[in-house]
Design a protein around this motif. Structure first.
Motif, PDB file in Angstrom:
ATOM      1  N   GLU A 140     -38.748 -39.736  24.826  1.00 58.11           N
ATOM      2  CA  GLU A 140     -38.748 -40.341  26.156  1.00 58.11           C
ATOM      3  C   GLU A 140     -38.028 -41.677  26.078  1.00 58.11           C
ATOM      4  OE1 GLU A 140     -40.072 -42.225  29.787  1.00 58.11           O
ATOM      5  OE2 GLU A 140     -40.383 -42.969  27.749  1.00 58.11           O
ATOM      6  N   LYS A 141     -37.370 -42.081  27.165  1.00 55.65           N
ATOM      7  CA  LYS A 141     -36.506 -43.265  27.127  1.00 55.65           C
ATOM      8  C   LYS A 141     -37.240 -44.554  26.768  1.00 55.65           C
ATOM      9  CE  LYS A 141     -36.812 -43.366  32.185  1.00 55.65           C
ATOM     10  NZ  LYS A 141     -36.069 -43.139  33.429  1.00 55.65           N
ATOM     11  N   ALA A 142     -38.521 -44.689  27.168  1.00 52.71           N
ATOM     12  CA  ALA A 142     -39.261 -45.893  26.806  1.00 52.71           C
ATOM     13  C   ALA A 142     -39.578 -45.902  25.314  1.00 52.71           C
ATOM     14  CB  ALA A 142     -40.553 -45.988  27.619  1.00 52.71           C
ATOM     15  N   ARG A 143     -39.882 -44.730  24.769  1.00 51.26           N
ATOM     16  CA  ARG A 143     -40.187 -44.658  23.342  1.00 51.26           C
ATOM     17  C   ARG A 143     -38.942 -44.879  22.492  1.00 51.26           C
ATOM     18  NH1 ARG A 143     -44.926 -39.942  23.319  1.00 51.26           N
ATOM     19  NH2 ARG A 143     -46.613 -41.443  23.620  1.00 51.26           N
ATOM     20  N   ALA A 144     -37.776 -44.644  23.068  1.00 45.99           N
ATOM     21  CA  ALA A 144     -36.532 -44.888  22.338  1.00 45.99           C
ATOM     22  C   ALA A 144     -36.304 -46.376  22.101  1.00 45.99           C
ATOM     23  CB  ALA A 144     -35.351 -44.294  23.098  1.00 45.99           C
ATOM     24  N   LYS A 145     -37.001 -47.243  22.840  1.00 47.52           N
ATOM     25  CA  LYS A 145     -36.837 -48.691  22.699  1.00 47.52           C
ATOM     26  C   LYS A 145     -37.718 -49.290  21.596  1.00 47.52           C
ATOM     27  CE  LYS A 145     -35.833 -49.270  27.647  1.00 47.52           C
ATOM     28  NZ  LYS A 145     -36.230 -49.964  28.892  1.00 47.52           N
ATOM     29  N   GLU A 146     -38.647 -48.510  21.075  1.00 43.95           N
ATOM     30  CA  GLU A 146     -39.602 -49.025  20.103  1.00 43.95           C
ATOM     31  C   GLU A 146     -38.963 -49.229  18.731  1.00 43.95           C
ATOM     32  OE1 GLU A 146     -42.619 -50.032  20.481  1.00 43.95           O
ATOM     33  OE2 GLU A 146     -43.743 -48.791  21.901  1.00 43.95           O
ATOM     34  N   ARG A 147     -39.434 -50.252  18.022  1.00 45.94           N
ATOM     35  CA  ARG A 147     -39.132 -50.440  16.615  1.00 45.94           C
ATOM     36  C   ARG A 147     -40.148 -49.642  15.782  1.00 45.94           C
ATOM     37  NH1 ARG A 147     -35.254 -52.709  18.860  1.00 45.94           N
ATOM     38  NH2 ARG A 147     -34.542 -54.828  18.405  1.00 45.94           N
ATOM     39  N   PHE A 148     -39.915 -49.556  14.471  1.00 44.84           N
ATOM     40  CA  PHE A 148     -40.927 -48.973  13.582  1.00 44.84           C
ATOM     41  C   PHE A 148     -42.213 -49.808  13.667  1.00 44.84           C
ATOM     42  CE2 PHE A 148     -37.371 -46.833  11.424  1.00 44.84           C
ATOM     43  CZ  PHE A 148     -37.928 -45.595  11.164  1.00 44.84           C
ATOM     44  N   PHE A 149     -42.071 -51.128  13.498  1.00 46.92           N
ATOM     45  CA  PHE A 149     -43.194 -52.054  13.626  1.00 46.92           C
ATOM     46  C   PHE A 149     -43.076 -52.720  15.000  1.00 46.92           C
ATOM     47  CE2 PHE A 149     -45.092 -53.244   9.281  1.00 46.92           C
ATOM     48  CZ  PHE A 149     -44.903 -51.965   8.785  1.00 46.92           C
ATOM     49  N   SER A 150     -43.942 -52.339  15.926  1.00 48.50           N
ATOM     50  CA  SER A 150     -43.845 -52.792  17.312  1.00 48.50           C
ATOM     51  C   SER A 150     -44.983 -53.767  17.633  1.00 48.50           C
ATOM     52  CB  SER A 150     -43.905 -51.576  18.247  1.00 48.50           C
ATOM     53  OG  SER A 150     -43.681 -51.947  19.581  1.00 48.50           O
TER      54      SER A 150
END
Length: 303
Positions: A140-150
């Motif tokens: 999902e597009k929002a999850r594509a913005k996450e880093r490994f460590f968020s």
């Protein structure tokens, strides 16, 4: 001279195990968020490998909406026992009973969004400073913005515009008191990778992922399963039929859509996923509430 090569699944596995070990090393009291879905199952499987032969150095936590499929709950308890893990259950119903959240009303009500408060309360109650999530960037597009460590602030909120750089394999887990992290070791995996890895490792799964007969009805273009806690609207009753379906994702039954399918084996599913032209979350009604539904929820502290 022999050239050492590993396939893409081994590369992904190695990367995830490295992230899991960094997660355990950098945080004082971590936890793995477990839904009983394929991604959290693979994540728990990898965590088991990462620390074998010792037990996982952190518990698993399930945020239970009370509207889960029976098959998911039965599988959860069997799987937890098999991998010798500790399980914490955070209950949305308890949050409702305590007045922490107000249950939605109406025939299309869902408890899915209420999980955020239950999750944040449980993290604070148990003193967890980091939580593993099974999110993948291709979902999902929002999850594509996450880093490994968020990073999450003291209110559990996520700021997509203020994320820390991750150079090579260096992860920054520094935080202030009250802040915590979400860590996503499956970030670079795709749905196809997950299924191929499940086949390679022969990982047991909930029966919901395989084709079976079930009473379903159409709501807003999505096939939903008939359950005791979903009320059909008059116009939906004529669509109620017994069909052969399976689920590509597993979540709250009020918003998790089924897909027509005859895929009864892992090979069938892999072939079906390869030909699919809709994402696996295309059948999730909770993602359709607005264009930014997932990002809005993640900003508030959702998974």
């Amino acid at each position: 001279m022999h050239t050492y090569r590993i396939n893409h699944l081994k590369q992904l596995e190695s990367e995830s195990i490295y992230v899991l070990r960094e997660f355990a090393a950098q945080f004082e009291k971590p936890v793995l968020l477990f839904s009983g879905g394929k991604d959290s199952i693979v994540m728990a499987w990898l965590a088991r490998k990462a620390f074998w032969p010792a037990r996982m150095p952190f518990p698993l936590m399930h945020v239970d909406t009370g509207h889960n499929f029976d098959e998911t709950m039965d599988y959860r308890d069997r799987f937890i026992a098999d991998i010798r893990a500790d399980l914490i259950v955070a209950s949305v119903q308890e949050s409702i009973d305590k007045g922490r959240v107000v249950e939605e009303k109406g025939p299309k009500a869902s408890r899915n969004g209420l999980q955020t408060v239950t999750l944040l309360d449980a993290l604070e109650q148990h003193g967890f400073d980091a939580a593993l999530g099974g999110g993948r960037r291709d979902e999902e597009k929002a999850r594509a913005k996450e880093r490994f460590f968020s990073h999450r602030d003291e209110f559990g909120q996520w700021d997509p515009k203020n994320q820390r750089p991750e150079l090579w394999n260096i992860f920054n887990g520094r935080k202030q008191h009250g802040e915590h992290f979400r860590v996503f070791p499956l970030s670079n995996w795709t749905e196809m990778d997950i299924w191929q890895y499940i086949k390679q490792e022969n990982i047991p799964l909930p029966s919901l992922y395989f084709a079976h007969e079930r009473e379903v009805f159409v709501r807003d273009g999505t096939l939903l399963a008939k359950t005791d806690f979903i009320s059909l609207l008059p116009e939906e009753e004529p669509t109620l039929e017994r069909k052969t379906v399976r689920f590509r994702t597993i979540g709250d039954a009020t918003c998790t859509g089924a897909t027509l399918s005859s895929a009864s084996t892992l090979d069938d599913i892999i072939e079906e996923v390869a030909a699919a032209r809709q994402t696996e979350r295309g059948g999730r009604a909770d993602d359709r509430r607005s264009e930014t539904a997932m990002e809005d929820r993640k900003k508030q502290g959702y998974f």
